[in-house]
Write a protein that holds these residues in place. Structure first.
Motif, PDB file in Angstrom:
ATOM      1  N   ALA A 317       0.832  -1.214   0.000  1.00 52.59           N
ATOM      2  CA  ALA A 317       0.000   0.000   0.000  1.00 52.59           C
ATOM      3  C   ALA A 317       0.865   1.262   0.000  1.00 52.59           C
ATOM      4  N   LEU A 339      -7.372   0.817   5.353  1.00 54.21           N
ATOM      5  CA  LEU A 339      -7.599   0.045   4.137  1.00 54.21           C
ATOM      6  C   LEU A 339      -9.112  -0.090   4.012  1.00 54.21           C
ATOM      7  N   THR A 359      -9.503  -4.933  -1.075  1.00 57.02           N
ATOM      8  CA  THR A 359      -9.054  -3.574  -0.719  1.00 57.02           C
ATOM      9  C   THR A 359      -9.569  -2.557  -1.742  1.00 57.02           C
ATOM     10  N   ILE A 362      -7.200   3.053  -0.037  1.00 65.76           N
ATOM     11  CA  ILE A 362      -6.078   3.296   0.876  1.00 65.76           C
ATOM     12  C   ILE A 362      -6.255   4.752   1.290  1.00 65.76           C
TER      13      ILE A 362
END
Ligand code: SF4
Ligand code: SF4
Length: 508
Positions: A317, A339, A359, A362
């Motif tokens: 990430a 997340l 996911t 972010i």
């Protein structure tokens, strides 16, 4: 006022909240594609159900899209190499989870060529048997991309077996800060509609309705234009109200049908899939492409260039944030790393964790966005009760949890809580209600697991005692017969006579 507006005002969905959406400017930036990272970290568990089992060894050379882990059991999902390269490790990495605990993962070092393995395309998915579509979706490792990460093939076949009437496509994306579905619908509307048509064929549903919140006019227009030649597919705007993207609320908004408290949408003849899942299904069935990448929203005041990025599964990430210009020095240290979205996402201690199939975002938030304030005492204002879209009494559940009485918390509906966070968001005393509920649900799950283990141990112990008792009795009976002499032995079974006495395959 349309039917849906009238309906929502008069039914339970007058609850829920209107958080600031924080979707722009990220939502307005065109999709970008992240360059190939040097290493990718693919956790074996990134879906609902059992973890996948590694099907490669350290040192193996793999091609992009090659299966590297096999599903285990009915609820599980296969994993595929996100790029071509070499397997350099199979072992623990830091999990993309608030606990930061280790999780088993396959690490691939990219060879920089990004070469696909051989893929099986299909020119006419509608000529395939619906079960075959399920098999191809399963082989592609597709899971719900709205965040639930439930294996999609199981849901498709479940819908068919339950004879669902209606396929609902979730394009709601009600969670603040997130806009990857919005961008997807704007830029790949034709692919999304093609995926919905394939899913209609796979589920056997009569029609599909795509629910999109009315704060996404560009997505609604693009999807309507793409659906123009499909009489069985309708695009329907739904009011912007969190948590519209939860399955049960979207079903209620689009059909007026209420899914029972412990039930599933199939109980009212509906199956729900996310719009990004529809695109993944289309890519898998038409081109044989497994799920090796996804769109991720990178957002928050600390990010220099917020936007939506196509990212390979397994990319760290913090490398994605770096691709988006890195962090703004003028904002100081981030107040929260997440997340997923701020309501249902996971707060993580560091961004040195991989993007996984579920996911969608972010987020790097500053103190103003987080609204860091110390919690005060409950003033029994009932704001949380009015906010709860499920009709629960969050303050009463929290009180029982605080007193350590989980059974009473369950009686007040803890298990019906969908962890949407509306109650905590609106609470004037800033009580982190949803965190209490997460914690209590974790304790309940641990308690249930312990109970299951104890019951299994008890059953095994009882079976063993019965076996020992039977063996002792049989030994005693045999000894008694021996002592009594040959006359007391049981008579041998009579031999069959005639044709029936011939063993199969022997000449007469
Ligand atoms: S909103 Fe907060 S302060 Fe008000 S009743 Fe609920 S928990 Fe108590
Ligand atoms: S987190 Fe649970 S209790 Fe709170 S509003 Fe959402 S469903 Fe209701």
């Amino acid at each position: 006022m349309g039917f849906i507006d009238r309906f929502l005002r008069t039914r339970k969905f007058s609850r829920g909240i209107h958080p600031e959406d924080h979707k722009r400017p990220a939502a307005d930036a065109p999709l970008r594609k992240m360059p190939l990272p040097k290493r990718l970290y693919v956790p074996l568990l990134q879906h609902v159900g059992a973890p996948a089992r590694a099907a490669v060894a350290v040192g193996d050379i793999v091609r992009k899209g090659q299966r590297i882990a096999a599903p285990q059991g009915a609820i599980s999902a296969a994993l595929h190499a996100p790029t071509s390269g070499r397997i350099v490790a199979i072992g623990d990495i830091v999990a993309p989870h608030p606990s930061g605990l280790p999780v088993a993962a396959i690490t691939i070092e990219s060879d920089g060529r990004d070469e696909w393995t051989t893929l099986t395309a299909c020119t006419d998915p509608f000529a395939l048997d619906p079960a075959e579509i399920g098999r191809r979706v399963s082989a592609a490792g597709i899971v719900g991309l709205g965040g639930a990460a439930f294996p999609s093939a199981v849901k498709l076949s479940g819908g068919r077996e339950a004879n669902v009437d209606l396929l609902i496509i979730n394009g709601g994306e009600c969670e603040p800060f997130l806009s990857c579905d919005d961008r997807l619908m704007r830029e790949r509307a034709a692919d999304a509609i093609d995926g919905v048509a394939i899913m209609l064929h796979a589920t056997g549903a009569r029609e599909a309705r795509i629910g999109i919140e009315d704060n996404k006019p560009e997505a609604i227009a693009a999807m309507r234009a793409a659906a123009a030649g499909h009489p069985k597919i309708r695009v329907e705007p739904v009011p912007t109200r969190y948590p519209m993207g939860s399955e049960k609320h979207l079903v209620l908004a689009l059909t007026g049908l209420e899914v029972p408290a412990n039930g599933r949408p199939a109980d009212v003849g509906v199956v729900v899939h996310n719009v990004a899942t529809a695109v993944a299904v289309r890519d898998a069935v038409r081109f044989g492409r497994p799920l090796v990448s996804r769109l991720v929203t990178v957002n928050g005041a600390c990010v220099r260039e917020p936007g939506n990025v196509e990212v390979l599964i397994g990319t760290l990430a913090d490398e994605v944030v770096e691709f988006c210009g890195g962090l703004r020095a003028d904002r100081g240290a981030p107040a929260r790393l997440l997340l997923g979205g701020p309501m249902t996402g996971m707060q993580v201690p560091s961004l040195r964790v991989p993007v996984i199939k579920g996911t969608g975002g972010i987020l790097v938030l500053d103190g103003d966005e987080v609204g860091l304030r110390a919690p005060g005492p409950c003033i029994r204002c009932s704001t949380c009760v009015r906010a709860c879209p499920v009709g629960l009494l969050p303050l009463e559940i929290a009180r029982r949890i605080g007193a350590g009485d989980l059974d009473a918390a369950v009686k007040f509906g803890l298990k019906d809580c969908i962890a949407c966070g509306c109650c905590a968001y609106d609470c004037p005393s800033h009580i982190p209600l949803v965190q209490y509920f997460h914690h209590a649900k974790g304790e309940l799950a641990a308690r249930d697991r312990h109970k299951l283990r104890s019951e299994a141990t008890k059953t095994l112990a009882q079976a063993r005692a019965e076996r020992l008792e039977r063996e002792t009795r049989e030994k005693a009976e045999t000894a008694a017969r021996r002592k009594a002499g040959p006359d007391s032995q049981p008579a041998p079974a009579p031999r069959p006579t005639g044709a029936a006495a011939q063993p199969t395959g022997e000449c007469a």
